[in-house]
Design an enzyme around this catalytic site. Structure first.
Site, PDB file in Angstrom:
ATOM      1  N   HIS A 144     -18.770 -34.416 -64.078  1.00 28.75           N
ATOM      2  CA  HIS A 144     -17.774 -33.342 -64.138  1.00 28.75           C
ATOM      3  C   HIS A 144     -18.478 -31.982 -64.174  1.00 28.75           C
ATOM      4  CE1 HIS A 144     -14.911 -36.511 -65.310  1.00 28.75           C
ATOM      5  NE2 HIS A 144     -13.966 -35.668 -64.924  1.00 28.75           N
TER       6      HIS A 144
ATOM      7  N   LYS B  92     -16.281 -28.901 -69.068  1.00 29.30           N
ATOM      8  CA  LYS B  92     -15.531 -29.975 -69.713  1.00 29.30           C
ATOM      9  C   LYS B  92     -15.973 -30.116 -71.167  1.00 29.30           C
ATOM     10  CE  LYS B  92     -14.052 -34.730 -68.909  1.00 29.30           C
ATOM     11  NZ  LYS B  92     -12.637 -34.372 -69.130  1.00 29.30           N
TER      12      LYS B  92
END
Lengths: 248, 248, 248, 248
Positions: free
Chosen positions: A134, A138
């Site tokens: 990601h 995040k």
């Protein structure tokens, strides 16, 4: 012609993307765009057959009560459902025979399939690990999806009577082997430029199987929602999770 | 204890690998190793419950007739089967109620799953292509497995009423877009050092799904054969293809 | 403080992304945003040390003449350069000693590095192929970048005295082995949801090396432009291609 | 004709693979196979120009002293070298002008290039992580190669004045983000069927760059050794590490 669709939460980013998806589909017809302060009666006046609800936890139950009572099928991505809410929806549905309601936490069809295939493959491979990638903003690691995927693999292994994955490691830097989720190792990579990606890897004698899902943008939920719209009439009652619609 | 297993073609490379796999499995017990000139009666004397046959087209039918007649289940990787042979096996099986025979062209479980998952995923993605990678001594391109995979995807798309994949290419070098297999593009890479690898890629709005299978060595068939040995008793009659055993 | 930067073509999509990139960099200071009809004298008034030009073939030469004459370094992504234009720029540069001009067709640093590494690796591997992946609206196949990458590999192989890649294929579906670019096979995949991705694969005994570049969005040129801005003062004269700045 | 090569440790598995590689190379000629108890004088009698030494720490120094004294170049994969040994070799080399000695801990050319490219790419990407994959019998995690790769990236980042990689994680399962090697996260996957694989991933705005190395078998050192044999005469003196020969 096509299925007549109403979108609730029409002015939100997600609702707008759903509207664009409906408009781009020859077999679907957009008949109503509802947002805050708009009356639900537009749905019945326009003859909506299916609604898509990406609104708020505060609004969604009222929307569902109205639609079920008026025989309109519902595809719901709004969050905030718990057992009490599911039971309420089921109760409303008892008063009608044919209405279908699909409530799903995840409409990204590639992610839903990855999880489903991972469960199916798990019993046939000694080794299984999950790597997710990601963007670096995040906050949680691993992602909720990766944890759920690992739990699904672990459950499938237990049901098949499998033991622990083989791992002779006896000298490791802290964290090198990832997080242990029910006995399945999960690794989280954080990378500027990336969006959301998940890789499930299985290994057995002289071979591996990799199932990978890549999200490149924010509209990856649209195809799953449209799949829901097309199939909800064939699934009367309450369905939780898009995977039940995928014929797996 | 465990399932009592006999191996036919025991001295061949494949048979030897199967024997090693059986010996490494606590739930399986090797009771007979049969090769050319060995009598099949050893199987009954030793109480074999399941045989594995990797022999020759010339030998396999005699082996099956004997085993079926003696109530021994059969897992068969020998080539050369056609409809006439399948029908003969079915006829032998009518005389018994519980014997199972599994005949499979491909026991590499990661390849079998890749094909099965590709079919399942196909209806949900506008785009689908296959890329396979093999060592440069391979004579055919694409591989038979890749062609079959593409055909499965094409069939699943047709069944779902899908049209052609989107492709705006109007200026291409010859061959750039790969081979057209029933409307699915297939690309074959030849690479020194590689063994056998297949990647199926699906795409829809803002996402892709990749299913990849890697064979690193020559024994990738062993786990599939052992899966067959463990399950054949639960599948009476003739089964063609390992995928039927995988609960997909 | 930091390097004082002026952006030409400031209102275009690309210029806007460059401005955002400059503003996000502590070591760079945006001093001028120039678009059509704005006077270049703003650059000198504000003390610009480096300009970035993403304008038009019609505008860029006038911009360069002005900046070089005023001792301002130039980083140029505008297209339309040919040998005549390069020579004109070189001539302007003879009148000054220290001004640097970087003109580059591609500022996506991951793509530039992929091409450079591919050339470096090529002499050490018998096999080399290129696979590129793009959205299905792309008109040409393979991409210009993939063709250039393959040509670079082919050139490096020739310089090292290497022969043809090994390939025993004698039975192939049309197109299966890709396009032949100077003896290097190139495959183009078209996939809804994907953006722009390139994979270069090399193989030799028992191993492969893969260099892969993924573009997830439209701003992938920004880091390369900022690298150019930071280094252009250290490269007096004309430089064509960002790779010369990467210390490879 | 070709370069006349002697192999020391000729009966070991590694030596045998080197011999096969030499025999398969038109530009190399095998003139001597030396193992324990064989006399080194065979090398001079047969006119060996280059030797390859995969023997033991106990034998290698004697071999080097003899070869250097007789003007034979040396390519050495034997382990156990420390500064004292390197200095001893350098001292022997002072007595001759043209002899080259290459001592390398890793001859897998794809791994050596991966490390070198990772260092080159590091300054241009905010994010960098390493994921390595090995069979589950491996005792250490991460692999020594992955640790060295991460250290090289960290060093290149420091030299370029870069700060920490971006990472907003504030809620993580233990181990999810991998091992911290000088600020670079390293993840180790253990997978039945896999051999040895390393992936280095870099990310910046809207793009990533991945450099991946796959070893499929045990002979992946052979091409690097042969590269050493071909080039050692052009590198007089002591060279440590194959990367110095790769023209990077």
């Amino acid at each position: 012609m096509g299925i007549k669709v109403g979108v609730l939460g029409a002015k939100g980013r997600v609702g707008s993307a759903v509207i664009a998806g409906v408009n781009a589909s020859a077999d679907l017809e957009l008949v109503a765009e509802i947002d805050q302060n708009d009356s639900l009666s537009t749905l019945t006046e326009k003859g909506a057959e299916v609604i898509v609800d990406f609104t708020t936890p505060a609004a969604v139950m009222g929307n569902l009560e109205y639609c079920i009572a008026h025989g309109i099928h519902c595809v719901v991505g709004t969050t905030g459902f718990d057992d009490a809410r599911y039971n309420q929806v089921r109760e409303w549905l008892t008063a009608t025979e044919n209405v279908g309601v699909l409530i799903a936490p995840n409409f990204a069809i590639s992610a839903v399939l990855t999880m489903a295939f991972a469960r199916q493959a798990a019993p046939f491979f000694e080794s299984a690990e999950v790597v997710e990638y990601h963007h670096p903003n995040k906050l949680d690691a691993p992602s909720g999806t990766a944890i759920k995927t690992a739990q699904g693999i672990a459950e499938a292994r237990r049901e098949a009577g499998m033991g622990a994955v083989p791992d002779a490691t006896d000298q490791a830097l802290d964290g090198a082997r990832g997080a242990d989720v029910d006995g399945v190792n999960v690794h989280a990579v954080r990378m500027t430029g990336m969006v959301a990606h998940e890789e499930v890897i299985f290994g057995t004698t002289d071979q591996s199987l990799t199932i990978r899902q890549d999200s490149y943008g924010r509209d990856s939920f649209v195809p799953g929602v449209l799949t829901g719209v097309r199939q909800v009439a064939d699934h009367p009652g309450l369905t939780v999770g898009l995977d039940k619609y995928l014929g797996l």
